[in-house]
Design a protein around this motif. Sequence first.
Motif, PDB file in Angstrom:
ATOM      1  N   VAL A 161       6.144  11.164   4.903  1.00  0.00           N
ATOM      2  CA  VAL A 161       5.642  10.108   5.790  1.00  0.00           C
ATOM      3  C   VAL A 161       4.229  10.430   6.282  1.00  0.00           C
ATOM      4  O   VAL A 161       3.352   9.570   6.277  1.00  0.00           O
ATOM      5  N   GLY A 162       4.005  11.662   6.703  1.00  0.00           N
ATOM      6  CA  GLY A 162       2.683  12.040   7.223  1.00  0.00           C
ATOM      7  C   GLY A 162       1.581  11.863   6.204  1.00  0.00           C
ATOM      8  O   GLY A 162       0.486  11.407   6.540  1.00  0.00           O
ATOM      9  N   GLU A 163       1.854  12.226   4.960  1.00  0.00           N
ATOM     10  CA  GLU A 163       0.861  12.062   3.893  1.00  0.00           C
ATOM     11  C   GLU A 163       0.556  10.584   3.660  1.00  0.00           C
ATOM     12  O   GLU A 163      -0.597  10.209   3.455  1.00  0.00           O
ATOM     13  N   ILE A 164       1.592   9.781   3.679  1.00  0.00           N
ATOM     14  CA  ILE A 164       1.415   8.348   3.449  1.00  0.00           C
ATOM     15  C   ILE A 164       0.638   7.728   4.603  1.00  0.00           C
ATOM     16  O   ILE A 164      -0.309   6.965   4.398  1.00  0.00           O
TER      17      ILE A 164
ATOM     18  N   VAL B  85       4.948   3.498   9.551  1.00  0.00           N
ATOM     19  CA  VAL B  85       5.150   3.821   8.133  1.00  0.00           C
ATOM     20  C   VAL B  85       6.621   4.123   7.880  1.00  0.00           C
ATOM     21  O   VAL B  85       7.193   3.682   6.885  1.00  0.00           O
ATOM     22  N   SER B  86       7.256   4.845   8.804  1.00  0.00           N
ATOM     23  CA  SER B  86       8.684   5.144   8.662  1.00  0.00           C
ATOM     24  C   SER B  86       9.513   3.868   8.620  1.00  0.00           C
ATOM     25  O   SER B  86      10.457   3.758   7.821  1.00  0.00           O
ATOM     26  N   GLN B  87       9.164   2.908   9.458  1.00  0.00           N
ATOM     27  CA  GLN B  87       9.898   1.634   9.456  1.00  0.00           C
ATOM     28  C   GLN B  87       9.693   0.886   8.141  1.00  0.00           C
ATOM     29  O   GLN B  87      10.642   0.329   7.584  1.00  0.00           O
ATOM     30  N   HIS B  88       8.466   0.884   7.650  1.00  0.00           N
ATOM     31  CA  HIS B  88       8.196   0.225   6.362  1.00  0.00           C
ATOM     32  C   HIS B  88       8.969   0.918   5.235  1.00  0.00           C
ATOM     33  O   HIS B  88       9.535   0.259   4.362  1.00  0.00           O
ATOM     34  N   LEU B  89       8.996   2.260   5.264  1.00  0.00           N
ATOM     35  CA  LEU B  89       9.736   2.995   4.241  1.00  0.00           C
ATOM     36  C   LEU B  89      11.227   2.698   4.313  1.00  0.00           C
ATOM     37  O   LEU B  89      11.894   2.598   3.278  1.00  0.00           O
ATOM     38  N   LYS B  90      11.742   2.552   5.501  1.00  0.00           N
ATOM     39  CA  LYS B  90      13.156   2.207   5.662  1.00  0.00           C
ATOM     40  C   LYS B  90      13.458   0.874   4.984  1.00  0.00           C
ATOM     41  O   LYS B  90      14.452   0.733   4.264  1.00  0.00           O
TER      42      LYS B  90
ATOM     43  N   ALA C 117       0.835  -1.206   0.000  1.00  0.00           N
ATOM     44  CA  ALA C 117       0.000   0.000   0.000  1.00  0.00           C
ATOM     45  C   ALA C 117       0.872   1.260   0.000  1.00  0.00           C
ATOM     46  O   ALA C 117       0.568   2.235  -0.701  1.00  0.00           O
ATOM     47  N   ILE C 118       1.946   1.239   0.758  1.00  0.00           N
ATOM     48  CA  ILE C 118       2.864   2.383   0.793  1.00  0.00           C
ATOM     49  C   ILE C 118       3.496   2.579  -0.576  1.00  0.00           C
ATOM     50  O   ILE C 118       3.558   3.702  -1.092  1.00  0.00           O
ATOM     51  N   LEU C 119       3.951   1.507  -1.198  1.00  0.00           N
ATOM     52  CA  LEU C 119       4.562   1.606  -2.518  1.00  0.00           C
ATOM     53  C   LEU C 119       3.560   2.132  -3.545  1.00  0.00           C
ATOM     54  O   LEU C 119       3.899   2.973  -4.386  1.00  0.00           O
ATOM     55  N   GLU C 120       2.318   1.674  -3.465  1.00  0.00           N
ATOM     56  CA  GLU C 120       1.287   2.174  -4.379  1.00  0.00           C
ATOM     57  C   GLU C 120       1.060   3.665  -4.165  1.00  0.00           C
ATOM     58  O   GLU C 120       0.904   4.420  -5.130  1.00  0.00           O
ATOM     59  N   HIS C 121       1.051   4.099  -2.916  1.00  0.00           N
ATOM     60  CA  HIS C 121       0.861   5.521  -2.615  1.00  0.00           C
ATOM     61  C   HIS C 121       1.995   6.341  -3.206  1.00  0.00           C
ATOM     62  O   HIS C 121       1.771   7.342  -3.889  1.00  0.00           O
TER      63      HIS C 121
ATOM     64  N   ILE D 200      11.014  13.229   1.719  1.00  0.00           N
ATOM     65  CA  ILE D 200      10.079  12.973   0.625  1.00  0.00           C
ATOM     66  C   ILE D 200      10.501  11.670  -0.034  1.00  0.00           C
ATOM     67  O   ILE D 200      11.659  11.496  -0.420  1.00  0.00           O
ATOM     68  N   TYR D 201       9.538  10.769  -0.176  1.00  0.00           N
ATOM     69  CA  TYR D 201       9.797   9.446  -0.740  1.00  0.00           C
ATOM     70  C   TYR D 201       9.254   9.360  -2.158  1.00  0.00           C
ATOM     71  O   TYR D 201       8.180   9.883  -2.459  1.00  0.00           O
ATOM     72  N   ARG D 202      10.031   8.698  -2.990  1.00  0.00           N
ATOM     73  CA  ARG D 202       9.673   8.479  -4.397  1.00  0.00           C
ATOM     74  C   ARG D 202       9.993   7.040  -4.764  1.00  0.00           C
ATOM     75  O   ARG D 202      10.840   6.403  -4.147  1.00  0.00           O
ATOM     76  N   ILE D 203       9.348   6.574  -5.800  1.00  0.00           N
ATOM     77  CA  ILE D 203       9.685   5.260  -6.360  1.00  0.00           C
ATOM     78  C   ILE D 203      11.112   5.318  -6.887  1.00  0.00           C
ATOM     79  O   ILE D 203      11.511   6.304  -7.500  1.00  0.00           O
ATOM     80  N   ASP D 204      11.855   4.257  -6.665  1.00  0.00           N
ATOM     81  CA  ASP D 204      13.194   4.137  -7.253  1.00  0.00           C
ATOM     82  C   ASP D 204      13.052   3.292  -8.512  1.00  0.00           C
ATOM     83  O   ASP D 204      12.844   2.076  -8.436  1.00  0.00           O
ATOM     84  N   PRO D 205      13.130   3.906  -9.681  1.00  0.00           N
ATOM     85  CA  PRO D 205      12.919   3.149 -10.918  1.00  0.00           C
ATOM     86  C   PRO D 205      13.945   2.040 -11.138  1.00  0.00           C
ATOM     87  O   PRO D 205      13.654   1.057 -11.810  1.00  0.00           O
ATOM     88  N   ARG D 206      15.117   2.171 -10.543  1.00  0.00           N
ATOM     89  CA  ARG D 206      16.124   1.110 -10.702  1.00  0.00           C
ATOM     90  C   ARG D 206      15.659  -0.176 -10.032  1.00  0.00           C
ATOM     91  O   ARG D 206      15.815  -1.265 -10.585  1.00  0.00           O
ATOM     92  N   GLY D 207      15.096  -0.066  -8.836  1.00  0.00           N
ATOM     93  CA  GLY D 207      14.613  -1.249  -8.124  1.00  0.00           C
ATOM     94  C   GLY D 207      13.444  -1.901  -8.832  1.00  0.00           C
ATOM     95  O   GLY D 207      13.385  -3.126  -8.985  1.00  0.00           O
ATOM     96  N   LEU D 208      12.501  -1.070  -9.275  1.00  0.00           N
ATOM     97  CA  LEU D 208      11.362  -1.627 -10.008  1.00  0.00           C
ATOM     98  C   LEU D 208      11.798  -2.185 -11.355  1.00  0.00           C
ATOM     99  O   LEU D 208      11.257  -3.188 -11.823  1.00  0.00           O
TER     100      LEU D 208
END
Length: 107
Positions: free
Chosen positions: A31-34, A45-50, A19-23, A68-76
Amino acid sequence: MTNRTAPAFDMLADPTRRAILEHVGRGPAAVGEIAAGLPVSRPAVSQHLKLLKEAGLVTETASGTRRIYRIDPRGLGAMRDWLDQFWKTSLDNFAAYADAQAREDQE
């Protein structure tokens, strides 16, 4: 599975992390928005993001006191490359089946 993709797939076994990744996939977020859209606390949420960051699925940048968190296109991309091997095999098998059917219809 490569050493690079295994941790990423392991991370996505958890529904909260998915769900976090989809967000984050919809756009950069703090983090607060997520956390606002999830039934877990901001620290959770912070632990999941870590963990998602360690798996190479998200990146973080500082914006004042916020991260601010973003998708890492290299991982995907690595995950997609791994999955694509099955897609290519499936397409090749379908093409062979379609060709066999066409030959049968001609006979």
